[in-house]
Design a protein around this motif. Sequence first.
Motif, PDB file in Angstrom:
ATOM      1  N   UNK A  94      -3.025  -1.551   9.570  1.00 49.28           N
ATOM      2  CA  UNK A  94      -3.582  -0.507   8.697  1.00 49.28           C
ATOM      3  C   UNK A  94      -2.491   0.104   7.817  1.00 49.28           C
ATOM      4  N   UNK A  95      -1.352   0.384   8.410  1.00 54.91           N
ATOM      5  CA  UNK A  95      -0.185   0.904   7.681  1.00 54.91           C
ATOM      6  C   UNK A  95       0.175  -0.032   6.518  1.00 54.91           C
ATOM      7  N   UNK A  96       0.257  -1.320   6.820  1.00 51.30           N
ATOM      8  CA  UNK A  96       0.628  -2.325   5.812  1.00 51.30           C
ATOM      9  C   UNK A  96      -0.413  -2.412   4.691  1.00 51.30           C
ATOM     10  N   UNK A  97      -1.698  -2.388   5.068  1.00 54.13           N
ATOM     11  CA  UNK A  97      -2.757  -2.507   4.066  1.00 54.13           C
ATOM     12  C   UNK A  97      -2.787  -1.296   3.135  1.00 54.13           C
ATOM     13  N   UNK A  98      -2.590  -0.107   3.679  1.00 55.86           N
ATOM     14  CA  UNK A  98      -2.583   1.105   2.851  1.00 55.86           C
ATOM     15  C   UNK A  98      -1.403   1.090   1.877  1.00 55.86           C
ATOM     16  N   UNK A  99      -0.245   0.741   2.355  1.00 53.52           N
ATOM     17  CA  UNK A  99       0.938   0.721   1.504  1.00 53.52           C
ATOM     18  C   UNK A  99       0.833  -0.362   0.424  1.00 53.52           C
ATOM     19  N   UNK A 100       0.228  -1.479   0.764  1.00 55.58           N
ATOM     20  CA  UNK A 100       0.028  -2.539  -0.231  1.00 55.58           C
ATOM     21  C   UNK A 100      -0.898  -2.078  -1.350  1.00 55.58           C
ATOM     22  N   UNK A 101      -1.812  -1.146  -1.025  1.00 55.72           N
ATOM     23  CA  UNK A 101      -2.747  -0.616  -2.017  1.00 55.72           C
ATOM     24  C   UNK A 101      -2.170   0.563  -2.795  1.00 55.72           C
ATOM     25  N   UNK A 102      -0.902   0.940  -2.511  1.00 50.74           N
ATOM     26  CA  UNK A 102      -0.251   2.023  -3.250  1.00 50.74           C
ATOM     27  C   UNK A 102      -0.329   3.380  -2.590  1.00 50.74           C
ATOM     28  N   UNK A 103      -0.705   3.435  -1.303  1.00 53.49           N
ATOM     29  CA  UNK A 103      -0.812   4.699  -0.566  1.00 53.49           C
ATOM     30  C   UNK A 103       0.291   4.742   0.494  1.00 53.49           C
ATOM     31  N   UNK A 104       1.197   5.752   0.444  1.00 59.84           N
ATOM     32  CA  UNK A 104       2.371   5.777   1.331  1.00 59.84           C
ATOM     33  C   UNK A 104       2.027   6.204   2.756  1.00 59.84           C
TER      34      UNK A 104
END
Length: 297
Positions: free
Chosen positions: A238-248
């Motif tokens: 989940x961490x990785x998917x959010x960051x890939x979408x531009x959310x830190x």
Amino acid sequence: MVRQCSIVAALAALALGAAGAAMAQSGAKSKQAQPAPLVVVEAVQMPAWVERGGASHPLVPGMELKDNDQVKTGSGSRLLLRTADGSAVKLGEKGSLFLGGMQMRENKVFAATMKVAEGAFRFTSELFARFGGQREVSVSIKTVTAGIRGTDLWGKSESDREVVCLIEGRIEVTQPNDTPFIMDQRLSYYVHEGGLSRPLREWAAETEIQEGRGVSTRGGKWKITVASGLASQRAFDLYRDLRSAGYPAEIIPEKLGDKRAYGVRLSSFAAKKDAEAVAKALKGHARLGGHAYKVGS
């Protein structure tokens, strides 16, 4: 078992690494004065990210940007940067800005070449602080280049045109295979290909941070708990998917009974409405919509 242990170790590093790095950096600074960063992220209206060395990282307030970084904004996003000369750089939604040739030379000369590939852009000199040195900054709006000499400049790159508008000050505008010319009349503008009739106030709004629409700032108190009580692999995914979408995203260690668990959250929102706006957007996201997204301070 080896894979599970490696994930737990990675999560522990993610949770504790920021604090450790901050302490180490603080200790280093106390021993030796560090040069001022060339560009710092001042505020973000999510999502936005930086592409560096072939990798993509979400932008967060306080992050230092480096030479040859490419910053990008998503739909409905805005970005506010502060340069070493005290100027403000603003980027509107669906924008792409390359930061090249950045350096603080001897005799206090700030140099940079900024290339706007897409979106609306604004450069305002000395918005954050007075600068006693010299400035050698050029801004390219696709094929149109403006040399800045202490000014307020707005520009936009689109598929069929480039626009440069002088809000205040003086710029030298050049086009390939054309003679450079000076723009020094307030609110004058240059359009390459096609006419334009929209008033300046509408242009400027395209690069302004919009309160209540997902803004994060240094010192922002509001946060979104995306999910809690997760196993290590689910939290990391989940961490990785959010960051890939531009959310830190951040990973937070938790206790679930006598077992270790993990939560995932987004932090530093300027106001409750900003956090609520991002939570709403993420709930409607095709791939990330199935989480709780609880807003709190």
